[in-house]
Scaffold this active site. Sequence first.
Site, PDB file in Angstrom:
ATOM      1  N   LYS A 113      -1.715  -2.251  11.160  1.00  0.00           N
ATOM      2  CA  LYS A 113      -0.435  -1.795  11.723  1.00  0.00           C
ATOM      3  C   LYS A 113       0.049  -2.786  12.777  1.00  0.00           C
ATOM      4  O   LYS A 113      -0.706  -3.180  13.664  1.00  0.00           O
ATOM      5  CB  LYS A 113      -0.571  -0.395  12.323  1.00  0.00           C
ATOM      6  CG  LYS A 113       0.767   0.199  12.774  1.00  0.00           C
ATOM      7  CD  LYS A 113       0.644   1.688  13.055  1.00  0.00           C
ATOM      8  CE  LYS A 113       1.965   2.270  13.546  1.00  0.00           C
ATOM      9  NZ  LYS A 113       3.052   2.131  12.555  1.00  0.00           N
ATOM     10  N   PHE A 117       7.049  11.291   8.121  1.00  0.00           N
ATOM     11  CA  PHE A 117       7.545  12.243   7.123  1.00  0.00           C
ATOM     12  C   PHE A 117       6.536  13.336   6.796  1.00  0.00           C
ATOM     13  O   PHE A 117       6.770  14.150   5.915  1.00  0.00           O
ATOM     14  CB  PHE A 117       7.958  11.497   5.850  1.00  0.00           C
ATOM     15  CG  PHE A 117       9.313  10.862   5.958  1.00  0.00           C
ATOM     16  CD1 PHE A 117      10.438  11.519   5.510  1.00  0.00           C
ATOM     17  CD2 PHE A 117       9.467   9.609   6.531  1.00  0.00           C
ATOM     18  CE1 PHE A 117      11.699  10.952   5.622  1.00  0.00           C
ATOM     19  CE2 PHE A 117      10.715   9.019   6.651  1.00  0.00           C
ATOM     20  CZ  PHE A 117      11.834   9.700   6.193  1.00  0.00           C
ATOM     21  N   ARG A 149       0.821  -1.208   0.000  1.00  0.00           N
ATOM     22  CA  ARG A 149       0.000   0.000   0.000  1.00  0.00           C
ATOM     23  C   ARG A 149       0.857   1.261   0.000  1.00  0.00           C
ATOM     24  O   ARG A 149       0.662   2.165  -0.805  1.00  0.00           O
ATOM     25  CB  ARG A 149      -0.940   0.006   1.222  1.00  0.00           C
ATOM     26  CG  ARG A 149      -2.024  -1.047   1.179  1.00  0.00           C
ATOM     27  CD  ARG A 149      -3.017  -0.867   2.334  1.00  0.00           C
ATOM     28  NE  ARG A 149      -2.334  -0.943   3.633  1.00  0.00           N
ATOM     29  CZ  ARG A 149      -2.121  -2.072   4.299  1.00  0.00           C
ATOM     30  NH1 ARG A 149      -2.509  -3.215   3.783  1.00  0.00           N
ATOM     31  NH2 ARG A 149      -1.519  -2.063   5.477  1.00  0.00           N
ATOM     32  N   HIS A 159      -4.538   3.977  14.581  1.00  0.00           N
ATOM     33  CA  HIS A 159      -4.157   3.573  13.230  1.00  0.00           C
ATOM     34  C   HIS A 159      -5.052   2.432  12.748  1.00  0.00           C
ATOM     35  O   HIS A 159      -5.809   1.851  13.514  1.00  0.00           O
ATOM     36  CB  HIS A 159      -2.695   3.115  13.187  1.00  0.00           C
ATOM     37  CG  HIS A 159      -1.711   4.241  13.200  1.00  0.00           C
ATOM     38  ND1 HIS A 159      -1.301   4.856  14.367  1.00  0.00           N
ATOM     39  CD2 HIS A 159      -1.063   4.868  12.184  1.00  0.00           C
ATOM     40  CE1 HIS A 159      -0.435   5.807  14.073  1.00  0.00           C
ATOM     41  NE2 HIS A 159      -0.271   5.837  12.759  1.00  0.00           N
ATOM     42  N   GLY A 182       5.506   4.654  15.926  1.00  0.00           N
ATOM     43  CA  GLY A 182       6.787   5.343  15.988  1.00  0.00           C
ATOM     44  C   GLY A 182       6.619   6.834  16.187  1.00  0.00           C
ATOM     45  O   GLY A 182       7.421   7.484  16.877  1.00  0.00           O
TER      46      GLY A 182
END
Length: 267
Positions: A159, A125, A12, A155, A165
């Site tokens: 996961k 990110f 994904r 989530h 994290g």
Amino acid sequence: MRRIAVVGAAGRMGKTLIEAVQQAPGAGLTAAIDRPDSTLVGADAGELAALGRIGVPLSGDLAKVADEFDVLIDFTHPSVTLKNLAFCRKAGKAMIIGTTGFSAEEKQRLEEAGKDIPIVFAANFSVGVNLCLKLLDTAARVLGDEVDIEITEAHHRHKVDAPSGTALRMGEVVANALGRDLEKVAVYGREGQTGARDRQTIGFATLRAGDIVGDHTVLFAADGERVEITHKASSRMTFAKGAVRAAMWLDGKAPGLYDMQDVLGLH
């Protein structure tokens, strides 16, 4: 053109990364890698990502495409990432690492590799999340020891690591700002007769459900008021675009272990 490879390209996140690379000015997908036993090896990476044919076949062997890329983007699993890290270190290839779930010893291996190649390693990110990290540092320093601090994250059901994290990174930022050792003050979930809350602790709560991309909230609770800093991601493209931005930023950088705060100039 910045030549970018994506590992885990059939997953994904991998497909989203392929799309983000192809959309970025000055970047191009020149290699795509997945498991050697994948039935999709040989398929066109663009078609896998529903972009149409781009002439980049999915490879099952990173070594076979080593000459095709300048930087590798890896959002896979710690065991896979560490193997790719060893290869890139030997081959002199830059890396963008978005994998989570590393142990302290494994993170040390990232630091060691940073002596030889440029690496951007971040738990998240997203530009928004990294702005939140900056805000959390400020909030913790201002509110100090006068608040209780709780971190909640949610989530999707797939996961595999918890807390995320990103949640752990948020906890590290807050703990560092307050001069605390997160390993000593973190409390992961509560059950039964827990007793009164110790204000020095930082609590973590985890939810896994449905297709939630990623929600994070840090609560600073005092007597009479609460401050919450929240980030909600609605698309993996948020993370993918940040990773590609990091890959472009890393061009020409000296060996080192960088993070997204470096990329955004937030340090």
